[in-house]
Scaffold this motif. Structure first.
Motif, short mmCIF file in Angstrom:
data_model
loop_
_atom_site.label_atom_id
_atom_site.label_comp_id
_atom_site.label_asym_id
_atom_site.label_seq_id
_atom_site.Cartn_x
_atom_site.Cartn_y
_atom_site.Cartn_z
N PHE A 208 43.19 57.72 -0.80
CA PHE A 208 42.69 57.77 0.66
C PHE A 208 43.39 56.88 1.62
N THR A 209 44.03 55.85 1.34
CA THR A 209 44.76 55.04 2.17
C THR A 209 46.05 55.88 2.38
N LYS A 210 46.66 56.26 1.29
CA LYS A 210 48.09 56.89 1.75
C LYS A 210 47.84 58.27 2.40
N LYS A 211 46.81 59.05 2.21
CA LYS A 211 46.57 60.27 2.80
C LYS A 211 46.14 59.85 4.43
N THR A 212 45.43 58.81 4.57
CA THR A 212 44.99 58.61 5.81
C THR A 212 46.17 58.23 6.87
N ILE A 213 47.18 57.31 6.22
CA ILE A 213 48.18 57.07 6.93
C ILE A 213 49.04 58.16 7.47
N LEU A 214 49.24 58.95 6.34
CA LEU A 214 50.08 60.41 6.71
C LEU A 214 49.45 61.10 7.79
N VAL B 67 40.35 46.34 9.72
CA VAL B 67 40.87 47.42 8.64
C VAL B 67 41.48 48.57 9.25
N ALA B 68 40.93 49.00 10.37
CA ALA B 68 41.57 50.25 11.17
C ALA B 68 42.76 49.71 11.82
N ALA B 69 42.69 48.52 12.14
CA ALA B 69 44.09 48.08 12.61
C ALA B 69 45.14 48.17 11.65
N GLY B 70 44.83 47.66 10.37
CA GLY B 70 45.67 47.46 9.34
C GLY B 70 46.45 48.98 9.11
N LEU B 71 45.46 50.09 9.04
CA LEU B 71 45.94 51.40 8.55
C LEU B 71 46.62 51.91 9.79
N LEU B 72 46.35 51.64 10.80
CA LEU B 72 47.25 52.19 12.18
C LEU B 72 48.44 51.50 12.14
N HIS B 73 48.49 50.25 11.92
CA HIS B 73 49.66 49.33 12.09
C HIS B 73 50.67 49.99 11.07
N ARG B 74 50.15 50.32 9.65
CA ARG B 74 50.89 50.79 8.82
C ARG B 74 51.52 52.27 9.02
#
Ligand code: XMP
Length: 512
Positions: free
Chosen positions: A200-206, A229-236
């Motif tokens: 999920f994390t990988k796909k969401t980042i893409l 966590v939203a900031a973490g995902l967006l930052h990545r």
């Protein structure tokens, strides 16, 4: 797209728990209103359907019913409690109201092994909560387990893959409940367990990169789990193109602003804009005692301040929010459904449409525990991920009556002592929430040779798994004694500490 199980919601307080249990078995689940048309269900290509429990009686004229074509989809169906009675009634059996209501613990005896009951013992404890019961089975069905008051406590039509449980397999108190759900998913729906959070994390980042491109995204950071966590995902995903905004509304806990700044600079070296709007918030709250008015003022002021920040930053195209799945699930307006009457004030999607920003909600498919796991995968610190929830209106709803700077100071100091002692005594992570409340009641005390006439601080500590229900925590005497002594001795303006021993329901967790 992972395989999906749909949970149709008939208004049970446990519907979301069913959905979470399914995900714990690594299968993706979606909660939809009970009357979702079959055409819409088909678009999701589900592997199976669960009919939740609910507060209504299937015998009532206006009993909530699913699209009848559901039983012709050729999919496995599991009815739980109300769902079993409904399935029984709709397929030609008979439900009746029983004099012997079953509430709470009961013993289940299995009649047939295998299928749903594979690997489970012949007898085990289950959790019941029903008034009606099935008195005649529909054609094609047979009993697979019985309880004291019901010969059809579990039923099946294995040919059509229809199953029913009169009790609640999703609640903790049902032994073997997880196995029952797991068996439905694996043995009956043939799900492959393909819901993985790191995927999920990988796909969401893409996905975020895809949607956002080289545009800029703004995120309101509160320092809580979801926005962090939203900031973490967006930052990545987009690095420097993320700008976070943190609004100090003057209603934060001691040192909270600097802790958020620290968290930010340690973990996401993107842009952070801190806005100190405390004077504006406190000015508008002056003289206001009514809890709902406080909330409205705070909500409205937050939007204004945030809107100004967006304008001053400029060139922003997207607004990100840490909305979670439970916020997205529509609550079913059936009398008796606790989800339908929960305070309407909880800040869901609080920012206005007129901002004309495109919305990104990277967590909108996830439950809280899943968000924490994603956060761990992103390397965020545990103390942020497992922090107690803190309400949007902050200390304003923990000061009964008018919010003033003087009262905020007393509450902040008292609360900081309580938090520190909770950590020292290793109680913090055992609790869902623990905090102080400022009571505008003055009582007499003696300190040294002097009489005092000061305010009361109430201590609230609860255990809960989802804030829908909560119990007051039995904190150790020693801890309570230390906290009370320290608050009375160290906080000027408080001379009495009381402990709140109310559970939810009928009380709520917060005092306002
Ligand atoms: P109650 O007091 O209704 O609280 O039992 C349930 C959970 O919701 C939180 N809460 C709020 N959160 N804005 C929020 O963002 C609010 O106005 C609000 N009121 C309550 C509360 O802290 C608990 O976790």
């Amino acid at each position: 797209m992972p395989q999906t199980i749909i949970v149709l919601d008939f208004g049970s307080q446990y519907t979301q728990v069913i959905a979470r249990r399914i995900r714990e078995s690594n299968v993706f689940s979606k909660v939809l209103p009970f009357d979702t048309p079959v055409k819409q269900l088909e678009r999701l290509s589900p592997s199976g359907i669960i009919l939740s429990g609910g507060p209504a009686s299937v015998l009532a004229k206006d009993a909530p019913k699913p699209d009848p074509a559901l039983f012709r989809m050729g999919l496995p169906v599991l009815g739980i409690c109300y769902g079993l009675q409904l399935m029984g009634n709709m397929l030609g059996g008979k439900a009746e109201s029983s004099d012997l209501r079953e509430y709470g613990r009961g013993e289940l005896k299995t009649i047939r092994k295998g299928g749903l009951f594979e690997g489970l013992p012949p007898k085990f404890i289950v959790w019941n909560s029903h008034g009606d019961r099935l008195s005649k089975l529909p054609k094609g069905f047979r009993a697979v387990a019985s309880s004291e008051n019901s010969e059809f406590a579990a039923i099946e039509d294995p040919k059509r893959r229809f199953y029913g449980l009169q009790f609640h397999p999703e609640v903790e108190h049902t032994d073997g409940g997880r196995e029952l759900i797991h068996n439905f998913l694996r043995n009956i729906c043939e799900c492959k367990a393909d819901w993985r959070l790191d995927d999920f994390t990988k796909k969401t980042i893409l996905d975020i990169r895809d949607v956002v491109g080289d545009k800029r995204v703004l995120l309101g950071l509160s320092g809580g789990v979801d926005s962090s966590v939203a900031a973490g995902l967006l930052h990545r995903a987009i690095g420097e193109n993320l700008t976070c905004v943190f609004v100090d509304n003057g209603l934060l806990r001691l040192n909270e602003r600097s802790e958020v700044e620290q968290l930010f600079s340690d973990n996401f070296p993107s842009r952070l804009k801190v806005i100190n709007a405390s004077s504006l918030f406190l000015k508008r709250l002056k003289g206001v005692s009514d809890p709902e008015r406080k909330r409205k003022i705070i909500g409205k002021t937050f939007i204004e301040v945030f809107d100004d920040a967006v304008k001053s930053i400029g060139c922003v195209e997207f607004l990100a929010q840490g909305t979670l799945y439970p916020d997205v699930i529509e609550s079913i307006p059936i009398a008796g459904n606790p989800a339908a009457v929960i305070k309407s004030h909880h800040n869901v999607g609080g920012l206005p449409k007129k901002m004309k920003l495109k919305l990104i909600e990277p967590l909108r498919e996830l439950f809280k525990d899943e968000v924490r796991e994603v956060g761990l995968g992103l390397g965020l610190p545990k103390d942020v991920l497992y922090r107690h929830p803190f309400p949007g209106p902050g200390l304003a709803v923990r000061i009964i009556g008018e919010v003033t700077r003087a009262r905020l100071r007393v509450l902040r100091e008292a609360d900081a002592i309580f938090q520190e002692e909770l950590f020292n005594s290793r109680q913090y992570y055992k609790l869902w929430q623990a905090f102080c409340v400022f009571l505008p009641v003055r009582s007499v005390g003696v300190m040294g040779d002097e009489r005092t006439y000061d305010n009361v601080i109430a201590i609230r500590a609860v255990t809960s798994s989802d804030a829908m229900t909560a119990d007051w925590a039995k904190l150790p005497d020693k801890l309570l004694r230390t906290v009370s002594n320290r608050i009375i001795n160290e906080v000027k303006g408080a001379n009495r500490v009381v402990y709140d021993v109310s559970s939810k329901p009928p009380s709520t967790i917060e005092w306002e």
